[in-house]
Design a protein around this motif. Structure first.
Motif, PDB file in Angstrom:
ATOM      1  N   LYS B 224     -43.671  -9.814  23.262  1.00 49.31           N
ATOM      2  CA  LYS B 224     -43.758 -11.114  22.431  1.00 49.31           C
ATOM      3  C   LYS B 224     -44.762 -11.449  21.769  1.00 49.31           C
ATOM      4  O   LYS B 224     -44.896 -10.948  19.639  1.00 49.31           O
ATOM      5  CB  LYS B 224     -42.933 -12.064  23.024  1.00 49.31           C
ATOM      6  CG  LYS B 224     -42.295 -12.776  21.805  1.00 49.31           C
ATOM      7  CD  LYS B 224     -42.112 -14.260  22.442  1.00 49.31           C
ATOM      8  CE  LYS B 224     -41.661 -15.656  21.522  1.00 49.31           C
ATOM      9  NZ  LYS B 224     -42.275 -16.079  20.531  1.00 49.31           N
ATOM     10  N   ASP B 228     -45.007 -10.627  18.097  1.00 50.54           N
ATOM     11  CA  ASP B 228     -44.805 -11.310  16.106  1.00 50.54           C
ATOM     12  C   ASP B 228     -46.910 -10.844  15.637  1.00 50.54           C
ATOM     13  O   ASP B 228     -46.168 -10.783  14.624  1.00 50.54           O
ATOM     14  CB  ASP B 228     -45.386 -12.451  16.819  1.00 50.54           C
ATOM     15  CG  ASP B 228     -44.347 -13.406  17.696  1.00 50.54           C
ATOM     16  OD1 ASP B 228     -43.205 -12.223  17.342  1.00 50.54           O
ATOM     17  OD2 ASP B 228     -44.083 -13.996  18.300  1.00 50.54           O
ATOM     18  N   ASN B 265     -41.727  -4.640  14.510  1.00 49.34           N
ATOM     19  CA  ASN B 265     -42.440  -5.223  14.553  1.00 49.34           C
ATOM     20  C   ASN B 265     -42.478  -4.371  15.824  1.00 49.34           C
ATOM     21  O   ASN B 265     -43.679  -4.969  17.175  1.00 49.34           O
ATOM     22  CB  ASN B 265     -42.098  -5.715  15.733  1.00 49.34           C
ATOM     23  CG  ASN B 265     -40.508  -6.625  16.943  1.00 49.34           C
ATOM     24  OD1 ASN B 265     -40.252  -5.085  16.279  1.00 49.34           O
ATOM     25  ND2 ASN B 265     -40.231  -7.147  16.979  1.00 49.34           N
TER      26      ASN B 265
END
Lengths: 680, 579
Positions: B224, B228, B265
């Motif tokens: 994550k 990000d 992403n």
């Protein structure tokens, strides 16, 4: 009969411990004065005099010994405020100190800045001279170049000069001659440090770096000690001021000024040495000492009553200081570690609120909650009686700061505080494991000695997590550093390099080096007033297998017992390593002498075993991940030898608290220290 | 699967415990190995992986090699499916079964729960000093194929269910030149066993479910945080070409081409277009290529993101089989592990500098090969000697935004403690005449590349030399408008090394003279603070002439007379004229 005084300067407080002629102790704390530590020292001494009801000059006039632990050297390195320092080296080796043997602290960070420079390249000058690895002159010293270098360094504003020539530890004549030449050109140079005097052993980077640091911190330390000695003399102190060194002993202030680098990292050694003595008195075996203060967390492995000593690859303030130092890794920020949120996750440390602004509850301007704030909110610290009432802690502010961090995590102040304490305990436990693994020590076979202002608050939780069974909490826990300094021995830990295959080594050379070591150690101890009958010599020989970088010190009865040392070296390696090393012949790297001047220790104090044991109050507090109402709080000073209590319970002194979890049992040792048996 | 029970605090506590176990494993090797490269120079990596070989936690010795445990463990968990037992310890070093090069030996041990289901692996990888094969030292850069480099161990159960396989140990001992090899291997085995035992304790304390969930949480957390960061990068495809001067046998311009595509992403990293000549001697295995990709990417993002499988989850890595970065089975890999292995990092740094120059700094070195010097007689002892090089030499230290290149970089990334002159001169019959920085060798830039150095070794007895030198034409790259560092140049006596020499003889008193190249600069040198240039001239990192030529800075006075100063007006005029 006379007094003895230990003075330890910490980040927040200057601790002063007085031992009265009858053996009883008195502890006072004054605020540390960072700009000139001697001011805080004098305030603390005045407090001792006041508490004794006599004048300062009366007190000092009757004091036989003052032992001082100063962080002036460390502060000089932290602020990089040392002398303008220059370096003269063998041609071709100007940049050695900048290469650092390729070491970089964080390999992941390409933006890591270089260490602050002690001597920039412009003040690192080369001269022609060269020795071979056999110590033979290959190129004679070019004296004219040395003179020119001195003139140039002076022109560049340098005041302190380090000289480091290749292989000088084998043949110091070039460095000595260079000193004469520099002095001849420049008689008022403030200081000259020769590498073979600061650290007479290879390799060149470690020796040169250590010498540079010595040249850098030397002038400020000499000035500081001069100032303090003068102030003490003015107040009637008539004896030599003793200064703590990183080798775990004390030295005279004049010797400390000459070899100032040896005072760096000396701050925590007093506590460690007292912890070792307390552990021995309580009948414990090998221990880990943990000194958790308001802004620091230092630990040390103590085996056979001896704090472990490390040399060579010691890094302090981003510089290599390769002299022997008691190995006291600082593994965190103690109570000052900040609790913060990132990405929906709570983190604790490694950032610290330090002593300024400090935890929120200190009301000194801190806004980010710390471990100390969490402990306070959880009822584990006494808001009113903190540091003997020197400070009242602001619970409401701590609570608000924790609530603000918790809000982003869906936790209230209490929950955030509990999570903070759980994380810091886990981090500290892991950090202790790492340090112990470096020494090959299994925590389950060790006991813990906790001290420092916050040591007793977290010790039992951490010890339990490490699988330990006992925690010792000395009665003098809050002033243990100063106490330890007061009773520290004189220690000179020095070595001479001599590299040779062990079978080819010339024992006559070895004996000469040993004689040299012994006579200079004895001369130094004589200056300190140590009588011959109090001197103990511990010899070791430095050995490696070919190709290894770092040597091992093998204890020997006589420095010429090379054969015995080699056998022991093989044996130790075989034992620790399962290896097939016999095919390799060890190399000799040098000889080391630890000369100890024993200080007479006072008889233990008679303690009142009949004291009446009553709780002084009850408090609601968080222990073992749960709230406990009405936990009784006792005064540790009235805890009589032989007494026994079962947790949950807290034992308090004016400066610190020991928390005992439910079902753990705490007893008082004959010496008056608290010993906790942990349930598992 | 049931809703996870794990909370972030517990997951953090378990992750921290696992990282500590990695540290303990690595330390165990440092304490117990006999070989200096293991016990003193950090050339070992410890990792913890889940039952399928996904990386959960690590302790890093060499960044480029941090991930090389994952593929062999993954292979073992597939190969030995249903045949792994508590107490097993497995050894693997084969470049064509997930490894990097033969000297890097992986040793790992499975960890089971009470019900006998596989939960984790504890793994430790170390570099060994010999691999068998045609040449001592495990670095036969002249090898024609993998078999002449040494012995391959795709998977060996050296300990089965707690019992040492003596036949296996015997076979490994028989296939290695070094007497300490088995001792070092045992040290690794001990570390893997220690790791497995400590993981067992963590499972006992927290329960197997919590431990499994903590691993997932930790991988998700890294994925994550990494994704990000990627999401903040500008979408598009960014390409770069990097070359190695020549392989050790003289094939020129080994080509690395990368296309990095940022899409939302996620990243697609594609090496299509890289060298496909089959007669070259410059092969980086898939595992080695992957390690260099991730090491460079890790340097682009927040360093506090835990290094685990979460990184891979965001990357689609495409390395065509048969190109120099993913050879077909059988190619030699000794020299290719370094070159073109580390050029992978250069390529990614250059490609990404098009959109995020502020973070880009190549994490590479231009090492060629270890310098080997040997002779029949050290006149001081009458014994033969073999010097593996390994003294400090400075070079290839690139600048990053805000920081000039500094210190000395050796393979790799400043995590090897290098040998010293005083001790090496005891061991080997030579004199090190110097190794100072070379003026004007750092790549000019707003932040200057670190300087290269002049390394001069004079032999005291006839000595033979092996040396492979790169960075002579394709030098250490500058970034974001910074210039490249200066080239390497090496002579052995009167022989110029280009690209390699093998067994060249130096007579007594002759010298090996190696000018190591500088690091690349960062940013336009005309934007460098003139005061910093003045300081550089004071310190002789830059000459007066270099200040004008490379930085447009005009100085007054003289260094010799201590009167050096800036001519602000002339500098401004000079810089204006060049814009």
């Amino acid at each position: 009969m006379s007094y003895r005084i230990g003075v330890d300067v910490g980040g927040t407080f200057t601790d002063c411990v007085l031992r009265r002629p009858d053996g009883s102790l008195l502890l006072e704390k004054a605020s540390t004065t960072p700009n000139d530590q001697s001011e805080g020292v004098l305030v603390g001494l005045q407090q001792l005099a006041n508490a004794e009801g006599i004048s300062l000059s009366h007190l000092l006039g009757q004091t036989r010994t003052i032992v001082h632990g100063t962080t002036t050297g460390d502060n000089t390195m932290i602020q990089m405020s040392g002398a303008a320092t220059g370096l003269i080296v063998t041609r071709g080796f100007r940049d050695e100190v900048e290469f650092r043997r390729c070491y970089k602290e964080d390999i992941w960070d390409p933006s890591l800045p270089p260490p602050p420079s002690i001597a920039r390249r412009r003040v690192r000058l080369e001269v022609d001279e060269r020795l071979t690895a056999e110590g033979v002159v290959e190129t004679p010293l070019d004296e004219e170049q040395v003179r020119k270098a001195a003139v140039r360094l002076r022109g560049l504003g340098v005041t302190s000069v380090a000289i480091s020539f290749l292989h000088s530890y084998l043949h110091p004549a070039h460095e000595r001659r260079a000193r004469e030449l520099v002095l001849d050109e420049w008689p008022d140079v403030e200081m000259i440090s020769l590498s073979h005097e600061v650290l007479p052993k290879p390799p060149e980077f470690e020796r040169t770096s250590t010498t540079l640091v010595n040249a850098y911190v030397g002038p400020p330390i000499a000035r500081y000690l001069g100032r303090l000695t003068k102030r003490l003399a003015e107040q009637g102190y008539a004896h030599e001021l003793l200064v703590a060194t990183s080798a775990g002993g004390v030295a005279t202030s004049s010797s400390a000024a000459r070899r100032a680098v040896a005072t760096i990292g000396s701050g925590p050694t007093g506590g460690v040495s007292a912890a070792g003595k307390a552990a021995a008195a309580a009948g414990l075996g090998d221990v880990v000492s943990v000194d958790m203060g308001g802004t620091s967390y230092d630990l040390c492995l103590i085996r056979d009553g001896r704090p472990q000593v490390k040399m060579d690859w010691n890094w302090f303030h981003r510089w290599c200081i390769a002299i022997p130092m008691v190995d006291i890794p600082s593994i965190g920020a103690g109570g000052g570690s900040i609790a913060w949120e990132q990405g929906g996750v709570l983190h604790v440390g490694p950032r610290s609120a330090q002593s300024q602004p400090g935890p929120v509850c200190y009301s000194r301007g801190g806004t980010e909650p710390t471990v100390t704030d969490a402990d306070l909110v959880l009822g584990r610290l006494d808001a009113k009686g903190f540091a003997n009432g020197l400070m009242t802690l602001d619970v409401a502010a701590a609570r608000a700061a924790l609530a603000a961090v918790g809000e982003r995590l869906g936790m209230n102040a209490d929950e955030t505080a509990a999570a903070t304490v759980r994380l810091v305990d886990a981090h500290m436990t892991d950090a202790i494991r790492r340090v112990l693994s470096l020494a090959g020590a299994d925590p389950r076979r060790l006991d813990l000695v906790a001290f420092g202002g916050m040591g007793g608050v977290h010790a039992t939780t951490q010890a339990r997590a490490l699988g330990m069974h006992r925690v010792l909490f000395p009665r003098a826990a809050a002033g243990l550093s100063a106490l330890g300094l007061m009773s520290a021995d004189h220690v000179i830990d020095d070595s001479r390099g001599y590299i040779s295959g062990w079978q080819k080594a010339d024992l006559a050379v070895l004996r000469r080096l040993a004689f040299d070591l012994e006579s200079s150690a004895r001369a130094e101890l004589a200056v300190a007033g140590v009588t011959e009958d109090r001197i103990e010599l511990e010899w070791s020989l430095l050995l490696v297998y070919p190709g290894q970088t770092f040597d091992a010190a093998i204890p020997v009865d006589l420095p010429s017992d090379l054969e015995g040392a080699v056998a022991e070296f093989h044996r130790r390696n075989a034992e620790a390593r399962l290896i097939e090393a016999r095919a390799q012949e060890p190399m000799l790297r040098g000889v080391r002498l630890k000369a100890i001047g024993r200080v007479s220790q006072p008889a233990p104090l008679e303690l009142d075993t009949a004291a009446d044991l009553q709780p002084i109050k009850h408090r609601r507090m968080w222990l073992d991940n749960a709230w406990h109402d009405d936990v009784p709080v006792y005064d540790l000073a009235t805890f009589p030898p032989g007494a026994k209590l079962t947790g949950p319970v807290a034992l308090q002194t004016p400066f610190t608290t020991l928390l005992v979890s439910p079902k753990d049992v705490v007893t008082c040792t004959p010496g008056g220290d608290a010993l906790v048996e942990l349930r598992h | 699967m049931a809703e996870p029970l794990i909370d972030a605090v517990t997951a953090t506590v378990i992750r921290s415990a696992m990282e500590t176990i990695c540290f303990e494993m690595a330390t165990y090797v440092s304490r117990t190995a006999t070989t200096p490269i293991l016990n003193q120079s950090n050339e070992r990596n410890a990792t913890i992986l889940d039952a399928t070989g996904r990386l959960a936690a690590l302790s890093v010795g060499i960044p480029q090699f941090m991930l090389s445990s994952t593929l062999p463990v993954k292979f073992a968990s597939e190969f030995f499916e249903g045949e792994l037992y508590p107490g097993d310890v497995i050894i693997a070093n084969d470049p064509y079964h997930g490894g990097g090069h033969l000297p890097d030996v992986n040793v790992f041990s499975p960890v089971f729960d009470d019900e006998g289901s596989l939960v984790l692996f504890a793994s430790i990888q170390c570099h060994h000093g010999d691999t068998g094969g045609a040449m001592a030292g495990g670095y036969n850069v002249f090898a024609k194929d993998i078999w002449s480099e040494g012995v391959r161990y795709p998977l060996l159960k050296v300990i089965e269910a707690g019992r040492e396989r003596r036949d296996v140990v015997l076979m490994m001992r028989a296939n290695n030149r070094l007497p300490g090899f088995i001792g070092d291997l045992r040290s690794q085995v001990g570390a893997a066993q220690l790791g497995a035992q400590r993981l067992q304790e963590v499972i006992a304390e927290h329960g197997v479910r919590m431990v499994r969930e903590a691993v997932e949480w930790s991988i998700d957390d890294a994925a994550k945080r990494f994704s990000d960061e990627i999401a903040g990068w500008q979408d598009g495809t960014y390409e770069a070409d990097v070359y190695v001067d020549s392989d050790p046998v003289g094939n020129k311009d080994i080509h690395v081409h990368v296309a990095v595509t940022v899409t939302g992403n996620r990243l697609i990293i594609d090496f299509e277009g890289s060298d496909t000549r089959q007669d070259i001697s410059a092969w980086s295995t898939f595992g080695n290529t992957r390690g260099n990709v991730v090491a460079q990417l890790a340097s682009l993002v927040d360093p506090s993101i835990p290094k685990n499988e979460g990184f891979f989850d965001c990357i689609d890595l495409r390395v065509p089989l048969g190109c120099c970065l993913n050879p077909r089975e059988g190619k030699p890999v000794s020299s290719g592990t370094h070159h073109p292995g580390v050029e992978v990092g250069d390529a990614i740094a250059i490609a990404m500098s098009q959109i995020m120059p502020d973070r880009c700094c190549p994490q590479s070195y231009k090492f060629g090969s270890p310098r080997q010097m040997w002779g029949d007689v050290d006149p001081r002892s009458g014994q033969p000697f073999f010097d593996h090089g390994g003294e400090v030499s400075a070079g290839w230290v690139s600048a990053a935004k805000g920081v000039d290149g500094w210190g000395a970089l050796s393979a790799s990334n400043g995590n090897l403690i290098k040998a010293s002159a005083e001790i090496n001169e005891q061991l080997f019959p030579h004199l090190l005449r110097g190794r100072n920085y070379l003026t004007d060798s750092g790549g000019p830039g707003q932040w200057r590349g670190g300087c290269g150095s002049l390394f001069v070794k004079e032999v005291r007895t006839p000595t033979r030399v092996n040396q492979y030198v790169v960075n002579q034409r394709h030098t250490h790259p500058g970034i974001a408008g910074g210039s490249n560092g200066s080239p390497d140049h090496c002579t052995v006596g009167t022989t110029v090394v280009n690209p390699a020499v093998s067994g060249v003889l130096l007579d007594t008193g002759e010298q090996l003279v190696y000018r190591f190249g500088g690091g690349g600069g960062w940013g336009n040198p005309l934007l460098r603070d003139p005061q910093a240039v003045l300081d550089d001239v004071w310190d002789e990192y830059v000459s007066v002439g270099g200040a004008l030529r490379d930085y447009g800075v005009v100085l007054t006075g003289s260094l010799e007379e201590l009167t050096l100063g800036l001519d602000d007006e002339a500098t401004e005029r000079e810089r204006k004229a060049r814009r």
